[in-house]
Motif scaffolding. Structure first.
Motif, PDB file in Angstrom:
ATOM      1  N   MET A  24      27.995 -15.437  72.219  1.00  0.00           N
ATOM      2  CA  MET A  24      27.488 -16.047  73.436  1.00  0.00           C
ATOM      3  C   MET A  24      26.221 -16.812  73.113  1.00  0.00           C
ATOM      4  O   MET A  24      25.316 -16.303  72.468  1.00  0.00           O
ATOM      5  N   SER A  25      26.129 -18.047  73.557  1.00  0.00           N
ATOM      6  CA  SER A  25      24.934 -18.841  73.295  1.00  0.00           C
ATOM      7  C   SER A  25      24.088 -18.929  74.562  1.00  0.00           C
ATOM      8  O   SER A  25      24.581 -18.853  75.672  1.00  0.00           O
ATOM      9  N   TYR A  41       6.872 -25.972  66.152  1.00  0.00           N
ATOM     10  CA  TYR A  41       7.615 -24.776  66.560  1.00  0.00           C
ATOM     11  C   TYR A  41       8.862 -24.594  65.696  1.00  0.00           C
ATOM     12  O   TYR A  41       9.175 -23.483  65.271  1.00  0.00           O
ATOM     13  N   MET A  42       9.566 -25.685  65.451  1.00  0.00           N
ATOM     14  CA  MET A  42      10.781 -25.610  64.636  1.00  0.00           C
ATOM     15  C   MET A  42      10.456 -25.233  63.193  1.00  0.00           C
ATOM     16  O   MET A  42      11.192 -24.482  62.570  1.00  0.00           O
ATOM     17  N   LEU A  77      16.122 -21.428  64.228  1.00  0.00           N
ATOM     18  CA  LEU A  77      16.504 -21.879  65.570  1.00  0.00           C
ATOM     19  C   LEU A  77      17.342 -23.143  65.510  1.00  0.00           C
ATOM     20  O   LEU A  77      17.167 -23.977  64.629  1.00  0.00           O
ATOM     21  N   ASN A  78      18.246 -23.277  66.448  1.00  0.00           N
ATOM     22  CA  ASN A  78      19.008 -24.514  66.626  1.00  0.00           C
ATOM     23  C   ASN A  78      18.423 -25.242  67.825  1.00  0.00           C
ATOM     24  O   ASN A  78      18.148 -24.624  68.854  1.00  0.00           O
ATOM     25  N   LEU A  79      18.255 -26.524  67.687  1.00  0.00           N
ATOM     26  CA  LEU A  79      17.687 -27.340  68.741  1.00  0.00           C
ATOM     27  C   LEU A  79      18.767 -28.238  69.317  1.00  0.00           C
ATOM     28  O   LEU A  79      19.496 -28.899  68.581  1.00  0.00           O
ATOM     29  N   GLY A  80      18.880 -28.246  70.619  1.00  0.00           N
ATOM     30  CA  GLY A  80      19.815 -29.137  71.301  1.00  0.00           C
ATOM     31  C   GLY A  80      19.047 -30.047  72.239  1.00  0.00           C
ATOM     32  O   GLY A  80      18.060 -29.632  72.842  1.00  0.00           O
ATOM     33  N   LEU A  81      19.468 -31.277  72.325  1.00  0.00           N
ATOM     34  CA  LEU A  81      18.834 -32.226  73.236  1.00  0.00           C
ATOM     35  C   LEU A  81      19.795 -32.515  74.374  1.00  0.00           C
ATOM     36  O   LEU A  81      20.964 -32.830  74.147  1.00  0.00           O
ATOM     37  N   ASP A  82      19.303 -32.399  75.575  1.00  0.00           N
ATOM     38  CA  ASP A  82      20.107 -32.655  76.764  1.00  0.00           C
ATOM     39  C   ASP A  82      19.420 -33.751  77.553  1.00  0.00           C
ATOM     40  O   ASP A  82      18.340 -33.536  78.090  1.00  0.00           O
ATOM     41  N   GLY A  83      20.023 -34.906  77.595  1.00  0.00           N
ATOM     42  CA  GLY A  83      19.427 -36.020  78.314  1.00  0.00           C
ATOM     43  C   GLY A  83      20.000 -36.152  79.698  1.00  0.00           C
ATOM     44  O   GLY A  83      21.183 -35.969  79.923  1.00  0.00           O
ATOM     45  N   GLY A 110       9.387 -34.465  61.125  1.00  0.00           N
ATOM     46  CA  GLY A 110       9.783 -33.460  60.148  1.00  0.00           C
ATOM     47  C   GLY A 110      10.857 -32.472  60.554  1.00  0.00           C
ATOM     48  O   GLY A 110      11.142 -31.534  59.819  1.00  0.00           O
ATOM     49  N   VAL A 111      11.471 -32.670  61.720  1.00  0.00           N
ATOM     50  CA  VAL A 111      12.564 -31.789  62.137  1.00  0.00           C
ATOM     51  C   VAL A 111      13.850 -32.306  61.499  1.00  0.00           C
ATOM     52  O   VAL A 111      14.170 -33.490  61.641  1.00  0.00           O
ATOM     53  N   PRO A 112      14.596 -31.459  60.800  1.00  0.00           N
ATOM     54  CA  PRO A 112      15.855 -31.938  60.204  1.00  0.00           C
ATOM     55  C   PRO A 112      16.826 -32.413  61.277  1.00  0.00           C
ATOM     56  O   PRO A 112      16.913 -31.822  62.354  1.00  0.00           O
ATOM     57  N   SER A 113      17.547 -33.476  60.963  1.00  0.00           N
ATOM     58  CA  SER A 113      18.524 -33.982  61.938  1.00  0.00           C
ATOM     59  C   SER A 113      19.751 -33.179  61.914  1.00  0.00           C
ATOM     60  O   SER A 113      20.238 -32.365  62.273  1.00  0.00           O
TER      61      SER A 113
END
Length: 79
Positions: A1-2, A33-34, A40-46, A76-79
């Protein structure tokens, strides 16, 4: 579950995908923070406000999300 947690919101000028100078500090905050939490996984929601037709709003949302992604990578956040 995410589970998604909202961390930061970016505010743009109307019909613009350029990150305002007043919002750019958030890119550095998220990057720091990253870097401190590399698992952590980062998601972008536009999303954009109501008004206009859906197609131009989706295009604007996509351009804003790309601007934030590009800004994070530049910090510096990996894509």
């Amino acid at each position: 579950m995410s589970c998604w947690t909202s961390y930061r919101e970016f505010w743009f000028q109307n019909n613009s995908a350029q990150i305002p100078d007043s919002e750019k500090y958030k890119l550095a905050d998220i990057a720091a923070y990253m870097k401190a939490n590399p698992s952590l996984n980062l998601g972008l929601d536009g999303s954009v406000g109501k008004g206009g037709t859906e197609s131009p709003n989706q295009n604007l949302s996509d351009r804003r999300t790309k601007a934030i992604n590009d800004g994070l990578v530049a910090n510096g956040v990996p894509s």
